[in-house]
Design a protein around this motif. Structure first.
Motif, PDB file in Angstrom:
ATOM      1  N   ALA A   1       3.649  18.225  -0.606  1.00  0.00           N
ATOM      2  CA  ALA A   1       3.195  17.108   0.754  1.00  0.00           C
ATOM      3  C   ALA A   1       1.990  17.325   1.267  1.00  0.00           C
ATOM      4  N   ARG A   2       1.813  18.613   1.710  1.00  0.00           N
ATOM      5  CA  ARG A   2       0.623  19.405   2.368  1.00  0.00           C
ATOM      6  C   ARG A   2       0.468  18.436   3.794  1.00  0.00           C
ATOM      7  N   LEU A   3       1.466  18.369   4.545  1.00  0.00           N
ATOM      8  CA  LEU A   3       1.275  17.726   5.856  1.00  0.00           C
ATOM      9  C   LEU A   3       0.960  18.820   6.852  1.00  0.00           C
ATOM     10  N   PHE A   4       0.248  18.400   7.872  1.00  0.00           N
ATOM     11  CA  PHE A   4      -0.072  19.256   9.054  1.00  0.00           C
ATOM     12  C   PHE A   4       1.240  19.625   9.600  1.00  0.00           C
ATOM     13  N   PRO A   5       1.817  20.866   9.916  1.00  0.00           N
ATOM     14  CA  PRO A   5       2.723  21.162  10.668  1.00  0.00           C
ATOM     15  C   PRO A   5       2.796  21.008  12.095  1.00  0.00           C
ATOM     16  N   HIS A   6       1.720  20.850  12.668  1.00  0.00           N
ATOM     17  CA  HIS A   6       1.488  20.781  13.913  1.00  0.00           C
ATOM     18  C   HIS A   6       1.328  19.146  14.646  1.00  0.00           C
ATOM     19  N   LEU A   7       1.393  18.308  13.489  1.00  0.00           N
ATOM     20  CA  LEU A   7       1.403  17.144  13.865  1.00  0.00           C
ATOM     21  C   LEU A   7       2.643  16.219  13.550  1.00  0.00           C
ATOM     22  N   SER A   8       2.966  15.487  14.252  1.00  0.00           N
ATOM     23  CA  SER A   8       3.969  14.297  14.231  1.00  0.00           C
ATOM     24  C   SER A   8       3.873  13.548  13.152  1.00  0.00           C
ATOM     25  N   VAL A   9       4.891  13.026  12.436  1.00  0.00           N
ATOM     26  CA  VAL A   9       4.777  12.060  11.141  1.00  0.00           C
ATOM     27  C   VAL A   9       3.826  10.888  11.583  1.00  0.00           C
ATOM     28  N   ARG A  10       3.876  10.355  12.685  1.00  0.00           N
ATOM     29  CA  ARG A  10       2.858   9.465  12.991  1.00  0.00           C
ATOM     30  C   ARG A  10       1.357   9.889  13.025  1.00  0.00           C
ATOM     31  N   ARG A  11       1.311  11.156  13.469  1.00  0.00           N
ATOM     32  CA  ARG A  11      -0.219  11.401  13.709  1.00  0.00           C
ATOM     33  C   ARG A  11      -0.633  12.023  12.254  1.00  0.00           C
ATOM     34  N   ASN A  12       0.262  12.421  11.172  1.00  0.00           N
ATOM     35  CA  ASN A  12      -0.108  12.593  10.048  1.00  0.00           C
ATOM     36  C   ASN A  12      -0.143  11.617   9.258  1.00  0.00           C
ATOM     37  N   LEU A  13       0.453  10.447   9.231  1.00  0.00           N
ATOM     38  CA  LEU A  13      -0.037   9.139   8.744  1.00  0.00           C
ATOM     39  C   LEU A  13      -1.274   8.650   9.168  1.00  0.00           C
ATOM     40  N   THR A  14      -1.695   8.823  10.416  1.00  0.00           N
ATOM     41  CA  THR A  14      -2.949   8.226  10.945  1.00  0.00           C
ATOM     42  C   THR A  14      -4.258   9.196  10.554  1.00  0.00           C
ATOM     43  N   TYR A  15      -3.950  10.382  10.131  1.00  0.00           N
ATOM     44  CA  TYR A  15      -4.860  11.331  10.108  1.00  0.00           C
ATOM     45  C   TYR A  15      -6.270  10.922   9.392  1.00  0.00           C
ATOM     46  N   ALA A  16      -6.001  10.361   8.391  1.00  0.00           N
ATOM     47  CA  ALA A  16      -7.123  10.070   7.543  1.00  0.00           C
ATOM     48  C   ALA A  16      -7.990   9.008   8.189  1.00  0.00           C
ATOM     49  N   ARG A  17      -7.457   8.157   8.756  1.00  0.00           N
ATOM     50  CA  ARG A  17      -8.236   6.866   9.659  1.00  0.00           C
ATOM     51  C   ARG A  17      -8.745   7.894  10.778  1.00  0.00           C
ATOM     52  N   TRP A  18      -8.208   8.491  11.702  1.00  0.00           N
ATOM     53  CA  TRP A  18      -8.734   9.114  12.651  1.00  0.00           C
ATOM     54  C   TRP A  18      -9.852  10.039  12.284  1.00  0.00           C
ATOM     55  N   ALA A  19      -9.631  10.758  11.195  1.00  0.00           N
ATOM     56  CA  ALA A  19     -10.997  11.661  10.692  1.00  0.00           C
ATOM     57  C   ALA A  19     -11.996  10.930  10.055  1.00  0.00           C
ATOM     58  N   GLY A  20     -11.644   9.785   9.464  1.00  0.00           N
ATOM     59  CA  GLY A  20     -12.832   9.119   8.909  1.00  0.00           C
ATOM     60  C   GLY A  20     -13.364   7.981  10.105  1.00  0.00           C
TER      61      GLY A  20
ATOM     62  N   ALA B   1      -1.783   8.505   2.454  1.00  0.00           N
ATOM     63  CA  ALA B   1      -2.783   8.330   1.267  1.00  0.00           C
ATOM     64  C   ALA B   1      -2.957   6.685   1.352  1.00  0.00           C
ATOM     65  N   LEU B   2      -1.939   5.918   1.476  1.00  0.00           N
ATOM     66  CA  LEU B   2      -1.957   4.532   1.436  1.00  0.00           C
ATOM     67  C   LEU B   2      -2.752   3.769   2.888  1.00  0.00           C
ATOM     68  N   LEU B   3      -2.566   4.628   3.926  1.00  0.00           N
ATOM     69  CA  LEU B   3      -3.256   4.204   5.121  1.00  0.00           C
ATOM     70  C   LEU B   3      -4.491   4.662   5.052  1.00  0.00           C
ATOM     71  N   ALA B   4      -4.941   5.354   4.049  1.00  0.00           N
ATOM     72  CA  ALA B   4      -6.468   5.699   4.145  1.00  0.00           C
ATOM     73  C   ALA B   4      -7.340   4.408   3.459  1.00  0.00           C
ATOM     74  N   ASP B   5      -6.535   3.366   2.877  1.00  0.00           N
ATOM     75  CA  ASP B   5      -7.001   2.307   2.474  1.00  0.00           C
ATOM     76  C   ASP B   5      -7.693   2.669   0.904  1.00  0.00           C
ATOM     77  N   PRO B   6      -7.097   3.451   0.211  1.00  0.00           N
ATOM     78  CA  PRO B   6      -7.870   3.815  -1.156  1.00  0.00           C
ATOM     79  C   PRO B   6      -8.150   2.542  -2.038  1.00  0.00           C
ATOM     80  N   ALA B   7      -9.312   2.691  -2.786  1.00  0.00           N
ATOM     81  CA  ALA B   7      -9.420   1.739  -3.944  1.00  0.00           C
ATOM     82  C   ALA B   7      -8.542   2.201  -5.203  1.00  0.00           C
ATOM     83  N   LEU B   8      -8.201   3.422  -5.073  1.00  0.00           N
ATOM     84  CA  LEU B   8      -7.327   4.041  -6.213  1.00  0.00           C
ATOM     85  C   LEU B   8      -6.405   5.092  -5.586  1.00  0.00           C
ATOM     86  N   LEU B   9      -5.150   5.265  -6.107  1.00  0.00           N
ATOM     87  CA  LEU B   9      -4.145   6.341  -5.780  1.00  0.00           C
ATOM     88  C   LEU B   9      -4.168   7.179  -6.867  1.00  0.00           C
TER      89      LEU B   9
END
Length: 366
Positions: A86-105, A146-154
């Motif tokens: 999964a390669r999740l960030f251990p110090h972030l909650s599930v919510r923050r992991n889900l939204t990380y790509a949007r936040w970082a981008g 990955a889906l919440l990063a709005d990819p054109a390809l998964l």
């Protein structure tokens, strides 16, 4: 134009990568033995490994073109990647992991957060730490990210390989839902026939870095099962039929095929369903004529196609109209039945040996 076009050359370990295929929305499985170059191919598409030459186009956008000097960095390719772990960030909650790509981008995103959470069934874990999740839950969060990063390809690189059988069964329905709802091409790497049978619309057979075949899942899995070097004990084929009857007293369903019908056990069937069924070659027997007085109730008329001998065994291709089954029987049985291409025969299948790989759709008519 296809949603994804790949035509690249490069290197993976001791062999050359030379791959060309196209894919549309839905799941395209890169299927083949371990070490065939499937994961390297995904990395080249994602931009974390570089081809020597060629072209990669996603939804009309060129990600890589050696002739034109185009080589977008990974963060600009619009590609989501789900790894074996999964390669999740251990110090972030599930919510923050889900939204990380949007936040970082620094982007809002177009795919609704609540819809993805509902799709993956993780709404009650949003405030949890990754360490408290099961393996299947962690993978669902990784897929959601990955889906919440709005990819054109998964891209999905054997996302179930780190899970035990029970956890794989837990997560497969969610992957099926993503295949239906995402509306984007999904490249799925696996060497497990059961996963490919359940998820894939199209299969790209990969062998030593090269494409050995591209086509519908049923045809490609049958071809792979008959290929030299394949594990004959795991050989299986896919057939499709429509549920035309239910017997709740016996928990059975009748599935009509082009040349006959199957009676299957289990729940979850409904009249009108079009289902994909996975049949192991070792579970198919052959008779020269139908027989009464057997516990095997499924006896399908068929025509013998190719017959491949391998020591004490024979792999027999059986044609059910336009569809095919493969039977693994002893070579002695093949000779005793005098099997030959074009000969009429009957395929015998136990109801309990046929697996429902997936529901294709449900019709409303009779």
């Amino acid at each position: 134009m296809s949603a994804l076009e790949v035509d690249i050359r490069g290197r993976a370990g001791s062999f050359e990568i030379e791959t060309a295929f196209s894919a549309g929305p839905g799941v395209t499985a890169l299927f083949g033995p371990s070490g065939a170059g499937k994961s390297t191919l995904l990395k080249m598409i994602a931009g974390t490994a570089r081809p020597r030459s060629g072209r990669i186009v996603v939804a009309g956008s060129t990600l890589y073109d050696s002739a034109a000097g185009i080589d977008l960095p990974p963060e600009r390719r619009g590609v989501g990647f789900v790894f074996q772990e999964a390669r999740l960030f251990p110090h972030l909650s599930v919510r923050r992991n889900l939204t990380y790509a949007r936040w970082a981008g620094r982007r809002r995103g177009t795919r609704a957060f609540d819809e993805v959470v509902a799709l993956l069934g993780i709404g009650d874990r949003l405030d949890s730490a990754p360490a408290t999740l099961s393996g299947g839950e962690r993978q669902r969060v990784a897929i959601g990210r990955a889906l919440l990063a709005d990819p054109a390809l998964l891209l999905m690189d054997e996302p179930l390989s780190s899970l035990d059988k029970a956890r794989r069964g837990e997560i497969l329905p969610y992957l099926e839902a993503i295949r239906t709802e995402a509306g984007i091409p999904i490249l799925y790497v696996s060497h497990e026939t059961a996963e490919v049978a359940q998820l894939a619309d199209t299969v790209v057979l990969v062998d030593k870095g090269r494409v050995a075949g591209v086509g519908p899942a049923a045809a490609m899995l049958a071809r792979f099962s008959l290929a030299a070097g394949s594990d004959a004990s795991e050989a299986a084929t896919l057939i499709e039929g429509r549920v035309t009857g239910i017997d709740p007293a016996y928990h059975t369903a009748v599935v009509s095929l082009e040349t006959g019908r199957l009676e299957l056990t289990g729940n979850g069937f409904a009249e009108g369903m079009v289902v994909r069924l996975r049949v192991r070659a070792a579970d198919v027997a052959i008779a020269s004529a139908p027989h009464d007085g057997l516990s095997i109730r499924n006896q399908l008329p068929c025509t013998v196609g190719a017959l491949h001998r391998d020591g004490a065994f024979a792999m027999v291709t059986l044609h059910l109209g336009e569809q095919r089954l493969i039977a693994r029987i002893t070579a002695k049985s093949a000779d005793m039945l005098d099997l030959a291409p074009g000969r009429e025969a009957y395929a015998l299948l136990k109801a309990v040996s046929v697996e429902m790989a997936r529901i294709e759709r449900q019709t409303t008519g009779g």
